[in-house]
Design a protein around this motif. Structure first.
Motif, PDB file in Angstrom:
ATOM      1  N   PHE A 103       0.834  -1.206   0.000  1.00 36.97           N
ATOM      2  CA  PHE A 103       0.000   0.000   0.000  1.00 36.97           C
ATOM      3  C   PHE A 103       0.869   1.257   0.000  1.00 36.97           C
ATOM      4  CE2 PHE A 103      -2.343   3.344   2.302  1.00 36.97           C
ATOM      5  CZ  PHE A 103      -3.431   3.483   1.451  1.00 36.97           C
ATOM      6  N   LEU A 104       1.850   1.302   0.892  1.00 34.33           N
ATOM      7  CA  LEU A 104       2.752   2.451   0.922  1.00 34.33           C
ATOM      8  C   LEU A 104       3.680   2.444  -0.286  1.00 34.33           C
ATOM      9  CD1 LEU A 104       3.679   2.463   4.730  1.00 34.33           C
ATOM     10  CD2 LEU A 104       1.951   3.841   3.561  1.00 34.33           C
ATOM     11  N   GLY A 105       4.020   1.240  -0.753  1.00 30.73           N
ATOM     12  CA  GLY A 105       4.898   1.125  -1.917  1.00 30.73           C
ATOM     13  C   GLY A 105       4.263   1.641  -3.200  1.00 30.73           C
ATOM     14  N   MET A 106       2.927   1.647  -3.267  1.00 33.71           N
ATOM     15  CA  MET A 106       2.255   2.213  -4.433  1.00 33.71           C
ATOM     16  C   MET A 106       2.634   3.685  -4.598  1.00 33.71           C
ATOM     17  SD  MET A 106      -1.506   0.429  -3.986  1.00 33.71           S
ATOM     18  CE  MET A 106      -2.280   1.185  -5.431  1.00 33.71           C
ATOM     19  N   THR A 107       2.701   4.411  -3.484  1.00 34.96           N
ATOM     20  CA  THR A 107       3.109   5.814  -3.545  1.00 34.96           C
ATOM     21  C   THR A 107       4.590   5.943  -3.858  1.00 34.96           C
ATOM     22  OG1 THR A 107       1.407   6.464  -1.966  1.00 34.96           O
ATOM     23  CG2 THR A 107       3.229   7.978  -2.266  1.00 34.96           C
ATOM     24  N   THR A 108       5.414   5.113  -3.215  1.00 33.15           N
ATOM     25  CA  THR A 108       6.856   5.159  -3.461  1.00 33.15           C
ATOM     26  C   THR A 108       7.156   4.935  -4.935  1.00 33.15           C
ATOM     27  OG1 THR A 108       7.263   4.283  -1.239  1.00 33.15           O
ATOM     28  CG2 THR A 108       9.089   4.223  -2.785  1.00 33.15           C
ATOM     29  N   LYS A 109       6.485   3.964  -5.533  1.00 33.11           N
ATOM     30  CA  LYS A 109       6.728   3.673  -6.948  1.00 33.11           C
ATOM     31  C   LYS A 109       6.222   4.820  -7.826  1.00 33.11           C
ATOM     32  CE  LYS A 109       7.365  -0.397  -8.161  1.00 33.11           C
ATOM     33  NZ  LYS A 109       7.444  -1.818  -8.576  1.00 33.11           N
ATOM     34  N   PHE A 110       5.100   5.421  -7.465  1.00 28.05           N
ATOM     35  CA  PHE A 110       4.576   6.586  -8.184  1.00 28.05           C
ATOM     36  C   PHE A 110       5.619   7.695  -8.226  1.00 28.05           C
ATOM     37  CE2 PHE A 110       2.032  10.637  -7.411  1.00 28.05           C
ATOM     38  CZ  PHE A 110       1.771  10.871  -8.754  1.00 28.05           C
ATOM     39  N   VAL A 111       6.278   7.926  -7.102  1.00 23.17           N
ATOM     40  CA  VAL A 111       7.277   8.997  -7.001  1.00 23.17           C
ATOM     41  C   VAL A 111       8.530   8.656  -7.795  1.00 23.17           C
ATOM     42  CG1 VAL A 111       8.776  10.286  -5.425  1.00 23.17           C
ATOM     43  CG2 VAL A 111       6.409   9.767  -4.761  1.00 23.17           C
ATOM     44  N   GLU A 112       9.088   7.465  -7.592  1.00 23.33           N
ATOM     45  CA  GLU A 112      10.361   7.128  -8.225  1.00 23.33           C
ATOM     46  C   GLU A 112      10.227   7.047  -9.750  1.00 23.33           C
ATOM     47  OE1 GLU A 112      11.816   3.348  -6.898  1.00 23.33           O
ATOM     48  OE2 GLU A 112       9.946   2.290  -7.294  1.00 23.33           O
ATOM     49  N   VAL A 113       9.096   6.546 -10.239  1.00 26.48           N
ATOM     50  CA  VAL A 113       8.900   6.463 -11.689  1.00 26.48           C
ATOM     51  C   VAL A 113       8.692   7.845 -12.290  1.00 26.48           C
ATOM     52  CG1 VAL A 113       7.321   5.660 -13.491  1.00 26.48           C
ATOM     53  CG2 VAL A 113       8.057   4.098 -11.696  1.00 26.48           C
TER      54      VAL A 113
ATOM     55  N   MET B 228       1.666   7.394 -12.490  1.00 27.04           N
ATOM     56  CA  MET B 228       0.360   6.857 -12.089  1.00 27.04           C
ATOM     57  C   MET B 228       0.180   5.426 -12.572  1.00 27.04           C
ATOM     58  SD  MET B 228      -2.185  10.074 -12.561  1.00 27.04           S
ATOM     59  CE  MET B 228      -1.984  11.592 -11.606  1.00 27.04           C
ATOM     60  N   VAL B 229       0.653   5.132 -13.768  1.00 25.54           N
ATOM     61  CA  VAL B 229       0.577   3.762 -14.275  1.00 25.54           C
ATOM     62  C   VAL B 229       1.330   2.816 -13.331  1.00 25.54           C
ATOM     63  CG1 VAL B 229       1.309   2.210 -16.130  1.00 25.54           C
ATOM     64  CG2 VAL B 229       0.278   4.429 -16.678  1.00 25.54           C
ATOM     65  N   SER B 230       2.471   3.260 -12.857  1.00 24.46           N
ATOM     66  CA  SER B 230       3.322   2.388 -12.040  1.00 24.46           C
ATOM     67  C   SER B 230       2.727   2.080 -10.677  1.00 24.46           C
ATOM     68  CB  SER B 230       4.701   3.032 -11.858  1.00 24.46           C
ATOM     69  OG  SER B 230       4.642   4.155 -10.993  1.00 24.46           O
ATOM     70  N   LEU B 231       1.863   2.944 -10.155  1.00 25.54           N
ATOM     71  CA  LEU B 231       1.300   2.663  -8.830  1.00 25.54           C
ATOM     72  C   LEU B 231       0.376   1.446  -8.843  1.00 25.54           C
ATOM     73  CD1 LEU B 231      -1.906   3.681  -8.517  1.00 25.54           C
ATOM     74  CD2 LEU B 231      -0.840   5.921  -8.371  1.00 25.54           C
ATOM     75  N   LEU B 232       0.010   0.997 -10.053  1.00 30.27           N
ATOM     76  CA  LEU B 232      -0.804  -0.214 -10.168  1.00 30.27           C
ATOM     77  C   LEU B 232       0.013  -1.479  -9.897  1.00 30.27           C
ATOM     78  CD1 LEU B 232      -2.800   0.639 -13.430  1.00 30.27           C
ATOM     79  CD2 LEU B 232      -3.636   0.789 -11.074  1.00 30.27           C
ATOM     80  N   GLU B 233       1.332  -1.378 -10.049  1.00 31.41           N
ATOM     81  CA  GLU B 233       2.182  -2.568  -9.938  1.00 31.41           C
ATOM     82  C   GLU B 233       2.119  -3.239  -8.566  1.00 31.41           C
ATOM     83  OE1 GLU B 233       6.193  -1.825 -11.205  1.00 31.41           O
ATOM     84  OE2 GLU B 233       5.471  -0.588 -12.861  1.00 31.41           O
ATOM     85  N   PRO B 234       2.398  -2.517  -7.464  1.00 35.86           N
ATOM     86  CA  PRO B 234       2.326  -3.190  -6.163  1.00 35.86           C
ATOM     87  C   PRO B 234       0.935  -3.730  -5.862  1.00 35.86           C
ATOM     88  CG  PRO B 234       3.531  -1.128  -5.974  1.00 35.86           C
ATOM     89  CD  PRO B 234       2.896  -1.133  -7.330  1.00 35.86           C
TER      90      PRO B 234
END
Length: 552
Positions: free
Chosen positions: A106-116, A301-307
């Motif tokens: 859940f928290l990683g969805m935001t982390t991935k959104f930021v890093e991507v 935003m696309v990447s936050l779907l991954e986790p």
């Protein structure tokens, strides 16, 4: 090699397995979740629209579609961690480990959104004509930290072998041998040729292959998992109750399971969560850099779907299969791996509450009267005659019906044990004990409507999941090689990658796994540091994105 392996384990003890690492990983995700106003919830629907192509514009710069970039990144994260990693987490931490995997996702969805988003913002068109991106580019172009970018790129190249290639094919070859009796060298050779044909074609061919494999493997695995969960429907609610009940208290002993503390469940859940979805590691931004998009935020935003797909859906299904089937507390006949095996002095039984507490304290590193056994086992026809002098512990459980073999033959003679470990290298030890990782998931999949055929789902899942992971990580490695040495380094890297892929099918990759555990942290920490420094810029970039009325 043994000394090097011990060094890696020591380093991992200070890094990924240390108490502070999960807090840092979750802390960065928690900060950005609050700072950006829960983007994993607010932007979820918008992200789906982007993947479907609603906001695509003709002439957007990039090499792949949003869906292909997502598939490539997912193929890098959806792998053996979703099958064996969940089994290992529950084996070590009990049901509570799954809860902490959810929190990490859940928290990683935001982390991935930021890093991507940040990595996509500073991507470049490489000398080979394709786009290249990733944390090393924002580290150099925005933070002016070339040294940090080089460190990250080197760690990525090493991890491409340690995470994406060698252990993956090793698991495939083992699964194909156990299920179909196929020779490991044959499996490795065929897959190495296929891998070479895919990755030599570059990102466009990789994207086409992964965008086909990912949906197929996801549907196959979900159907197989539901066949077990629905079959054991009466255990679904108790499984969820155990997950939440034990989240902050740890899991009590049950069956052959000797129990787990909160700290252990927390650490293993977060650690396995990172290994599964790679949020914060900085690998996915390399894949997303190829996407056709003129707005970095849209790809973020696309990447936050991954986790969400990787952990909250697929890992949850695996966890419910294991928990609802009840196999995680049962002992199963298996060949004991030396890394899981320990002989202790005296006789202990997991049917006695006092012995359970004593053994749990010992295995958890607490104060305990348990001591490693030193002495000899007198064995006749595969059975020890002096069993009252010692207890065999395998996979954190009291082993039963232990047999000693040399190949297919029962052993007779004397075995020497020093500090709880067998000195004789040729002896195979078999018996009933807990199992973990892929073996645990494999047994669980047999407890459903498909019966023994359920194990085929696991075998095919490993084949597709692990092979696609190797494909994606080859791309992460070659983009890092371009950053470090230029386009000329890509083809030699790909050739070494394919050869090593074949080699790992028949060799022990324990050292590689441990090397990967260290390099994953070397990738993750610089990336978390970099995106934290750029927090204000990230917020401004998101704000600018929503100013465009076409995005609403």
């Amino acid at each position: 090699m043994e000394s090097f392996n011990h060094l890696l384990l020591t380093l991992d003890g200070f890094l990924g397995s240390a108490f502070w690492f999960p807090w840092v990983l979750l802390g960065v995700g928690f900060f950005f979740t609050l700072y950006l106003g829960f983007p994993q919830i607010r932007y979820f629907g918008h992200a789906i629209k982007i993947v479907r192509g609603k906001y695509d514009k003709p002439g957007d710069p990039g090499d792949t579609s949003h869906f292909q970039a997502l598939s490539t990144a997912l193929s890098g994260t959806v792998g053996t961690g979703n099958i064996g990693g969940v089994g290992l987490a529950i084996f070590l931490g009990g049901p509570a480990a799954l809860f902490w995997m959810w929190v990490t996702a859940f928290l990683g969805m935001t982390t991935k959104f930021v890093e991507v988003t940040l990595s996509h913002k500073y991507r470049v068109k490489a000398a080979d004509g394709y786009y290249a991106g990733g944390p090393m580019y924002y580290m150099e172009r925005r933070l002016n930290m070339k040294w940090l970018a080089v460190l990250f790129a080197i760690a990525t190249v090493i991890s491409s072998f340690g995470t994406g290639s060698l252990p993956q094919v090793n698991n495939i070859a083992q699964a194909m041998h156990d299920t179909f009796g196929l020779n490991k060298a044959l499996t490795g050779g065929v897959l190495a040729i296929l891998l070479g044909l895919v990755i030599i074609g570059g990102i466009t061919r990789i994207a086409k292959v992964t965008s086909t494999i990912v949906p197929v493997m996801a549907v196959l695995y979900i159907v197989g998992a539901l066949a077990v969960i629905i079959y054991n429907y009466q255990n679904i609610i108790p499984s969820f109750e155990a997950i939440f009940r034990d989240a902050f208290n740890g899991t009590a002993a049950a069956g052959g399971f000797l129990g787990a503390t909160f700290a252990y469940a927390f650490n293993r859940g977060v650690n396995r969560g990172l290994f599964s979805n790679e949020a914060g590691q900085g690998s996915a931004p390399i894949a997303h850099a190829s996407a056709r998009a003129d707005e970095p935020v849209s790809e973020g935003m696309v990447s936050l779907l991954e986790p969400f797909i990787d952990t909250i859906i697929i890992c949850t299904l695996t966890g419910l299969v294991i928990l609802s089937s009840g196999v995680w507390t049962e002992k199963h006949m298996n060949r004991f791996e030396r890394a899981d095996l320990l002989v202790v002095d005296g006789t202990y039984s997991d049917a006695k509450a006092e012995d359970v507490q004593t053994l749990f304290s010992y295995l958890s590193g607490g104060d305990s009267e348990v001591k490693p056994f030193n002495g000899h086992l007198v064995v006749a026809d595969g059975r020890a005659l002096n069993e009252e002098e010692f207890t065999v512990i395998n996979a954190r459980s009291v082993a039963e019906d232990v047999e000693y073999r040399v190949g297919e033959d029962e052993f007779s003679g004397v075995l020497t044990v020093v500090d709880g470990e067998f000195v004789n290298p040729d002896i195979e030890i078999w018996g009933n004990s807990l199992v973990h990782s892929v073996a645990l998931t494999n047994i669980a999949f047999k407890r459903g409507f498909l019966g023994d055929y359920g194990s085929l789902i696991v075998t095919l899942g490993i084949l597709l999941f692990a092979f696609s992971t190797a494909i994606a990580w080859s791309y992460y490695g070659d983009r890092s090689m371009i950053y470090l040495f230029g386009p000329r380094a890509v083809m030699p890297y790909r050739l070494v990658y394919v050869v090593a892929f074949f080699w790992a099918a028949i060799e022990d990759t324990t050292v590689i796994w441990n090397l990967s555990a260290v390099t994953i942290v070397i990738m993750t920490l610089p990336n978390l540091f970099g995106i934290s420094i750029l927090a204000r810029e990230m917020k401004g970039t998101v704000k600018d994105y929503w100013k465009d009325p076409s995005h609403k």
